[in-house]
Design an enzyme around this catalytic site. Structure first.
Site, short mmCIF file in Angstrom:
data_model
loop_
_atom_site.label_atom_id
_atom_site.label_comp_id
_atom_site.label_asym_id
_atom_site.label_seq_id
_atom_site.Cartn_x
_atom_site.Cartn_y
_atom_site.Cartn_z
N VAL A 33 0.84 -1.20 0.00
CA VAL A 33 0.00 0.00 0.00
C VAL A 33 0.87 1.26 0.00
CG1 VAL A 33 -1.67 1.34 1.35
CG2 VAL A 33 -1.92 -1.14 1.18
N GLY A 187 -22.01 -27.63 5.80
CA GLY A 187 -21.82 -26.18 5.91
C GLY A 187 -21.82 -25.46 4.58
N LYS A 205 -25.78 -11.36 -8.13
CA LYS A 205 -24.47 -11.37 -8.78
C LYS A 205 -24.61 -11.11 -10.28
CE LYS A 205 -22.52 -14.45 -5.29
NZ LYS A 205 -22.41 -15.88 -4.88
N GLY A 304 -16.62 -18.67 1.14
CA GLY A 304 -15.76 -19.07 2.25
C GLY A 304 -15.05 -17.87 2.84
#
Lengths: 429, 429
Positions: A33, A187, A205, A304
């Site tokens: 950065v 999950g 999306k 995830g």
């Protein structure tokens, strides 16, 4: 070097990974950065809760409103999801000149325009790579790498939950209900799976992808949406027998005349030889077809904690660099203002299996009906005999309206006992 | 809005497509950049030559030096390739504060550092998406999208010519010479194919990828390079028999201890189930493995006029936006300064086929030799009898130095008549 202060909204699956990575990759991030990224605070719903990551208790707050407008905060990362309070918090931050990194597909697809407007008025950045296809770099390539090309189609698997379910149904012959239950146990699906299995997540999306690909404003309610709850083991097996596999696809495509776009999410049969057919389990993959670039494919983990956090951190680095340089990233680009056409105008191919009476002249009458609606048949196959007789038809490209009218007509034909299955076909011809 | 003036160096396969697209997409490009992109001049070697695109003769010049330093020129696009005069021209342009978009992998891999330095001193941009994998957005994702992640490996097919040749050898059983000839006839290989088939082209790309992925300076001469000219139809057939396919891979990988990187280009066997195995003809595909993102794959056309021009135009839009905003894109990032280790330190697996005497104790003596060099054997298969007896061995991971020493030792064993083939194995275990 003076650090850039980051306010984090949400400390769940993604948020806790963002905190971990900000800590573990501290030196790398600072070098990339040009200044350290320092956590200024973490807004949570409840203070006492056990978390997946160690957080300095002094950073936690339930007062998100105050956090996002604090003078020392440079960048706000929003990973709480949903429309409110996310919208108010992001808007407040942008209005104060903060930059925002968000993974919030639902909000962007409902009201991205007003967020962009707030970013512009406050001179901050709005980045959202994590909102579509998790870790897969997809939005930046569309927004920037392909900015010199003309995108004609975006076609992909953008929901891992439904891909996991359909993949299990395909590989084990399981029913939708059983496959969903397994996905929930592992999950991959939530207790209330509606957003995924009914296609709402993929539709949001698709709206985001279409907006970027076609430089037009597209909202979730303009997306034609069908989920996968009605797909049976029989549908899957019959697709398999024909060399196809069923996937839930998000498709954004320019019309043949180039003047409008269709944006849709629905299950479709694709040939087993198509690269998307090989996308297993909860993976995502997206095809982009552009005039000069040709066919491109992007593949990876679509969800995830860590993969999504990777995308969030990539945006954080970009936004941080921009702030140090006094620059801003790409703004909303909607100059093309293409019309989003209704599903009826979308041109697709269709697979239909009909339970028919086994007597002479059946095929002729069915074929006549297709011809009447101007739908051309590519292949027809007769299977079984007597009471089990079935006609399996795959059409050439036709408007969805014509295909629907044909199905209506078939239902009324006395020789057709039932329409056993109807599904769109994508990815070849 | 005042147009941005673009000087184009080169009007060959890529340059002529850039001209066509600047013209055809004029309005879209202007909307996306915020100002029109206007061709200021085109530097060519000879004025009279017939070209693939119509160019205003007033724009053509043989005086590239004057063109790149002209006061009205904002951006220079370099698509002539090679080291000189490209280096001098790009450097002159950057020193004058122009931004540069280039597709020149050889130059970037030899001397990227000095180009970056010139860009920094002149405050212009240096963009080069088209230098690796043509139209596939790969460098921007590495430089920006994955800037918040830790990349561990980049592994891919980045040369279309050699992939075409190996694919033909695999699918038809052709010899290298015949497959090369076919590739030349179809325009996939040049009359002098050295740069492609000896791996120079892929090595330059590997150096660029490694530099970006690992934030370190990597030059082409640090890349271990082996071509495909010695691959025989027998190698291909025996790989096929084992469920493998041979591909020319570019591999950039962090060492196990994370302190150095290996960068190499060589043919390798990969399992037929690996996604890279399905990359046919002249297509490119690149796997990126990052700590948080996991495995990502990028796939598309790696060469050709229009696909490469798509990448050039994407960079042109980015550079144009930056100039209007008074901003600059990402600079060179080499803060990590990782050592590039020699090939001997690289850890790989190996497939070796030995012609051996068919008598008791052969396997024991061969196995003993592997053990002596600390190379662990994963599978061994004995094929044929008598004079045709062959041992086919696949090792576990070992340092390339240990593998080389083992091969040396095998050559000296009296029971080994010949080493029929040796090849590294990638993409599984």
């Amino acid at each position: 070097m003076k650090p850039l202060k980051v306010a984090l909204l949400g400390c769940g699956v993604v948020g806790s990974q963002v905190i971990r990575l900000l800590h573990e990759q501290r030196d790398d991030l600072a070098a990339r950065v040009g200044a350290p990224l320092e956590l200024a605070g973490v807004a949570v719903r409840r203070l006492g809760r056990k978390r997946d990551v160690e957080v300095d208790p002094g950073l936690l707050t339930t007062d998100a409103e105050s956090l996002v407008t604090r003078d020392d905060v440079d960048i706000v990362v929003e990973v709480i999801g949903g429309i409110e309070p996310a919208r108010s918090l992001i808007t407040a931050a942008l209005n104060r000149g903060k930059s925002v990194v968000t993974a919030n597909k639902a909000l962007l697809a409902e009201d991205g325009a007003s967020l962009y407007e707030a970013a512009r008025s406050g001179s901050g950045d709005l980045y959202f790579e994590a909102s579509v296809a998790g870790a897969i770099p997809l939005l930046r390539p569309l927004r920037e790498s392909l900015a010199g090309d003309r995108v004609n189609r975006v076609l992909g698997i953008v929901n891992g939950t439904t891909n996991y379910i359909l993949d299990k149904m395909d590989s084990t012959g399981a029913s939708f209900t059983d496959a969903l239950e397994e996905a929930q146990t592992l999950g991959y699906a939530e207790a209330d799976p509606t957003a995924d299995v009914e296609g709402f997540d993929a539709a949001a999306k698709a709206a985001i992808l279409a907006g970027l690909a076609f430089h037009s404003r597209v909202t979730a309610d303009q997306v034609h949406r069908e989920g996968i709850t009605e797909i049976t083991a029989t549908d899957v097996a019959s697709a398999k027998a024909m060399g196809y596999v069923i996937k839930l696809l998000a498709i954004c495509a320019r019309s043949d005349d180039g003047r409008s776009i269709g944006v849709r999410v629905h299950p479709a049969m694709i040939p087993r030889s198509h690269p998307l057919a090989g996308v297993r389990e909860a993976y995502n993959a997206v095809f982009v077809e552009a005039e000069s670039a040709g066919q491109l494919m992007f593949y990876g983990k679509g969800a995830g904690g860590a993969p999504t956090a990777s995308a969030v951190l990539g945006d954080l680095v970009a936004v941080g660099r921009n702030r140090l340089a006094g620059a801003r990233g790409p703004e909303e680009s909607t100059y093309a203002s293409l019309r989003v056409h209704p599903m009826g105008e979308t041109v697709t191919r269709c697979h239909v299996a009909l339970d028919v009476a086994d007597k002479p002249g059946v095929l002729a009458r069915v074929a006549e009906l297709f011809a009447k609606h101007d739908v051309s048949i590519q292949t027809v196959r007769q299977e079984g005999h007597g009471d089990d007789a079935q006609l399996v038809i795959v059409t050439h490209r036709a408007s969805d309206a014509a295909l629907s009218a044909t199905m209506e007509g078939l239902r009324e034909l006395d020789i057709v006992r039932a329409i056993a299955s109807v599904m769109r076909v994508e990815g070849d011809e």
